[in-house]
Design a protein around this motif. Structure first.
Motif, PDB file in Angstrom:
ATOM      1  N   GLN A 132       0.830  -1.197   0.000  1.00 29.71           N
ATOM      2  CA  GLN A 132       0.000   0.000   0.000  1.00 29.71           C
ATOM      3  C   GLN A 132       0.868   1.252   0.000  1.00 29.71           C
ATOM      4  OE1 GLN A 132      -2.981  -0.186  -0.506  1.00 29.71           O
ATOM      5  NE2 GLN A 132      -4.095   1.534   0.337  1.00 29.71           N
ATOM      6  N   GLY A 133       0.631   2.160  -0.935  1.00 28.93           N
ATOM      7  CA  GLY A 133       1.350   3.429  -0.981  1.00 28.93           C
ATOM      8  C   GLY A 133       2.577   3.436  -1.868  1.00 28.93           C
ATOM      9  N   LEU A 134       2.954   2.304  -2.424  1.00 30.88           N
ATOM     10  CA  LEU A 134       4.131   2.244  -3.281  1.00 30.88           C
ATOM     11  C   LEU A 134       3.723   2.507  -4.724  1.00 30.88           C
ATOM     12  CD1 LEU A 134       7.185   1.623  -3.388  1.00 30.88           C
ATOM     13  CD2 LEU A 134       6.571  -0.714  -3.945  1.00 30.88           C
ATOM     14  N   PRO A 135       4.313   3.527  -5.359  1.00 33.67           N
ATOM     15  CA  PRO A 135       3.986   3.788  -6.766  1.00 33.67           C
ATOM     16  C   PRO A 135       4.459   2.646  -7.656  1.00 33.67           C
ATOM     17  CG  PRO A 135       5.183   5.634  -5.789  1.00 33.67           C
ATOM     18  CD  PRO A 135       5.235   4.508  -4.819  1.00 33.67           C
ATOM     19  N   ASN A 136       3.921   2.591  -8.866  1.00 34.44           N
ATOM     20  CA  ASN A 136       4.345   1.538  -9.777  1.00 34.44           C
ATOM     21  C   ASN A 136       5.755   1.821 -10.296  1.00 34.44           C
ATOM     22  OD1 ASN A 136       4.083   3.440 -11.823  1.00 34.44           O
ATOM     23  ND2 ASN A 136       2.092   2.702 -12.451  1.00 34.44           N
ATOM     24  N   ARG A 137       6.324   0.867 -11.005  1.00 32.55           N
ATOM     25  CA  ARG A 137       7.719   0.962 -11.436  1.00 32.55           C
ATOM     26  C   ARG A 137       7.974   2.134 -12.360  1.00 32.55           C
ATOM     27  NH1 ARG A 137       9.364  -5.060 -13.019  1.00 32.55           N
ATOM     28  NH2 ARG A 137      11.194  -3.973 -13.724  1.00 32.55           N
ATOM     29  N   ALA A 138       7.026   2.431 -13.243  1.00 37.37           N
ATOM     30  CA  ALA A 138       7.210   3.541 -14.181  1.00 37.37           C
ATOM     31  C   ALA A 138       7.281   4.873 -13.446  1.00 37.37           C
ATOM     32  CB  ALA A 138       6.078   3.545 -15.199  1.00 37.37           C
ATOM     33  N   THR A 139       6.431   5.058 -12.451  1.00 36.10           N
ATOM     34  CA  THR A 139       6.446   6.296 -11.676  1.00 36.10           C
ATOM     35  C   THR A 139       7.738   6.424 -10.883  1.00 36.10           C
ATOM     36  OG1 THR A 139       4.045   6.203 -11.501  1.00 36.10           O
ATOM     37  CG2 THR A 139       5.195   7.640  -9.952  1.00 36.10           C
ATOM     38  N   LEU A 140       8.187   5.326 -10.281  1.00 39.27           N
ATOM     39  CA  LEU A 140       9.447   5.358  -9.540  1.00 39.27           C
ATOM     40  C   LEU A 140      10.614   5.722 -10.454  1.00 39.27           C
ATOM     41  CD1 LEU A 140       9.141   2.241  -7.206  1.00 39.27           C
ATOM     42  CD2 LEU A 140       9.094   4.640  -6.539  1.00 39.27           C
ATOM     43  N   ALA A 141      10.656   5.157 -11.637  1.00 34.90           N
ATOM     44  CA  ALA A 141      11.748   5.431 -12.568  1.00 34.90           C
ATOM     45  C   ALA A 141      11.710   6.872 -13.071  1.00 34.90           C
ATOM     46  CB  ALA A 141      11.682   4.462 -13.747  1.00 34.90           C
ATOM     47  N   ARG A 142      10.523   7.413 -13.243  1.00 35.00           N
ATOM     48  CA  ARG A 142      10.393   8.780 -13.742  1.00 35.00           C
ATOM     49  C   ARG A 142      10.720   9.801 -12.651  1.00 35.00           C
ATOM     50  NH1 ARG A 142       5.752   8.109 -15.698  1.00 35.00           N
ATOM     51  NH2 ARG A 142       4.572   8.789 -13.898  1.00 35.00           N
ATOM     52  N   CYS A 143      10.235   9.615 -11.451  1.00 30.92           N
ATOM     53  CA  CYS A 143      10.424  10.591 -10.374  1.00 30.92           C
ATOM     54  C   CYS A 143      11.749  10.440  -9.634  1.00 30.92           C
ATOM     55  CB  CYS A 143       9.271  10.479  -9.387  1.00 30.92           C
ATOM     56  SG  CYS A 143       7.677  10.870 -10.103  1.00 30.92           S
ATOM     57  N   TRP A 144      12.242   9.235  -9.516  1.00 41.76           N
ATOM     58  CA  TRP A 144      13.508   8.965  -8.830  1.00 41.76           C
ATOM     59  C   TRP A 144      14.393   8.113  -9.736  1.00 41.76           C
ATOM     60  CZ3 TRP A 144       8.750   8.486  -6.414  1.00 41.76           C
ATOM     61  CH2 TRP A 144       8.491   9.390  -5.379  1.00 41.76           C
ATOM     62  N   PRO A 145      15.055   8.739 -10.726  1.00 39.35           N
ATOM     63  CA  PRO A 145      15.831   7.946 -11.699  1.00 39.35           C
ATOM     64  C   PRO A 145      17.018   7.204 -11.089  1.00 39.35           C
ATOM     65  CG  PRO A 145      16.102  10.296 -12.096  1.00 39.35           C
ATOM     66  CD  PRO A 145      15.080  10.160 -11.026  1.00 39.35           C
ATOM     67  N   GLY A 146      17.524   7.647  -9.953  1.00 39.18           N
ATOM     68  CA  GLY A 146      18.662   6.973  -9.329  1.00 39.18           C
ATOM     69  C   GLY A 146      18.278   5.913  -8.319  1.00 39.18           C
ATOM     70  N   LEU A 147      16.990   5.675  -8.146  1.00 34.86           N
ATOM     71  CA  LEU A 147      16.525   4.715  -7.140  1.00 34.86           C
ATOM     72  C   LEU A 147      16.553   3.302  -7.703  1.00 34.86           C
ATOM     73  CD1 LEU A 147      15.240   4.327  -4.322  1.00 34.86           C
ATOM     74  CD2 LEU A 147      13.020   4.549  -5.438  1.00 34.86           C
ATOM     75  N   ARG A 148      17.173   2.397  -6.965  1.00 37.57           N
ATOM     76  CA  ARG A 148      17.222   0.980  -7.337  1.00 37.57           C
ATOM     77  C   ARG A 148      16.577   0.180  -6.211  1.00 37.57           C
ATOM     78  NH1 ARG A 148      17.869   3.283 -11.358  1.00 37.57           N
ATOM     79  NH2 ARG A 148      19.810   3.550 -12.462  1.00 37.57           N
ATOM     80  N   VAL A 149      15.562  -0.610  -6.557  1.00 36.20           N
ATOM     81  CA  VAL A 149      14.815  -1.379  -5.557  1.00 36.20           C
ATOM     82  C   VAL A 149      14.851  -2.846  -5.923  1.00 36.20           C
ATOM     83  CG1 VAL A 149      12.569  -1.723  -4.463  1.00 36.20           C
ATOM     84  CG2 VAL A 149      13.270   0.573  -5.155  1.00 36.20           C
ATOM     85  N   ASN A 150      15.240  -3.695  -4.974  1.00 40.94           N
ATOM     86  CA  ASN A 150      15.152  -5.131  -5.127  1.00 40.94           C
ATOM     87  C   ASN A 150      13.797  -5.538  -4.571  1.00 40.94           C
ATOM     88  OD1 ASN A 150      15.222  -7.922  -4.692  1.00 40.94           O
ATOM     89  ND2 ASN A 150      17.426  -7.914  -4.395  1.00 40.94           N
ATOM     90  N   ARG A 151      12.881  -5.933  -5.452  1.00 37.34           N
ATOM     91  CA  ARG A 151      11.522  -6.237  -5.018  1.00 37.34           C
ATOM     92  C   ARG A 151      11.394  -7.611  -4.360  1.00 37.34           C
ATOM     93  NH1 ARG A 151       7.081  -3.029  -7.383  1.00 37.34           N
ATOM     94  NH2 ARG A 151       8.098  -1.160  -8.154  1.00 37.34           N
ATOM     95  N   LEU A 152      12.459  -8.354  -4.283  1.00 37.14           N
ATOM     96  CA  LEU A 152      12.419  -9.624  -3.567  1.00 37.14           C
ATOM     97  C   LEU A 152      12.745  -9.411  -2.092  1.00 37.14           C
ATOM     98  CD1 LEU A 152      12.118 -12.690  -3.740  1.00 37.14           C
ATOM     99  CD2 LEU A 152      14.547 -12.803  -4.250  1.00 37.14           C
ATOM    100  N   THR A 153      13.793  -8.634  -1.815  1.00 38.38           N
ATOM    101  CA  THR A 153      14.215  -8.395  -0.439  1.00 38.38           C
ATOM    102  C   THR A 153      13.825  -7.022   0.078  1.00 38.38           C
ATOM    103  OG1 THR A 153      16.350  -7.504  -1.145  1.00 38.38           O
ATOM    104  CG2 THR A 153      16.223  -9.884  -0.747  1.00 38.38           C
ATOM    105  N   TRP A 154      13.371  -6.130  -0.812  1.00 38.80           N
ATOM    106  CA  TRP A 154      13.013  -4.744  -0.531  1.00 38.80           C
ATOM    107  C   TRP A 154      14.191  -3.918  -0.066  1.00 38.80           C
ATOM    108  CZ3 TRP A 154       9.134  -3.095  -3.043  1.00 38.80           C
ATOM    109  CH2 TRP A 154       8.067  -3.945  -3.315  1.00 38.80           C
ATOM    110  N   ARG A 155      15.404  -4.344  -0.375  1.00 37.31           N
ATOM    111  CA  ARG A 155      16.565  -3.482  -0.156  1.00 37.31           C
ATOM    112  C   ARG A 155      16.581  -2.450  -1.271  1.00 37.31           C
ATOM    113  NH1 ARG A 155      21.179  -5.794   3.009  1.00 37.31           N
ATOM    114  NH2 ARG A 155      20.248  -7.563   4.052  1.00 37.31           N
TER     115      ARG A 155
END
Length: 83
Positions: free
Chosen positions: A37-60
């Motif tokens: 809940q509250g997490l934007p989709n991947r396209a929004t994350l890539a557009r707004c935070w281009p330097g953000l890298r998220v591992n969706r398995l471990t959430w690191r």
């Protein structure tokens, strides 16, 4: 590549033994988990935070632009809420 059932030769009279793609992609066989809940989709994350890298398995996650990092979904949501 999509899986499709091929028709058997007419001489064999058998039924196709390959599964159709629709059978594999039914709602019972979802391979993607629901987003927290509250997490934007991947396209929004890539557009707004281009330097953000998220591992969706471990959430690191790590933000290359700011150097901040975290190891849980809660810290990621807190980081996204600050921006």
């Amino acid at each position: 590549m999509a899986l499709t059932a091929k028709s058997p030769p007419a001489a064999t009279g058998g039924t196709p033994n390959a599964l159709s793609w629709r059978a594999l992609s039914s709602s019972d066989h979802k391979t993607t988990a629901a987003l927290p809940q509250g997490l934007p989709n991947r396209a929004t994350l890539a557009r707004c935070w281009p330097g953000l890298r998220v591992n969706r398995l471990t959430w690191r996650w790590v933000d290359v632009a700011s150097g901040r990092r975290g190891d849980s979904i809660e810290t990621l949501l807190a980081f996204l809420g600050e921006a």
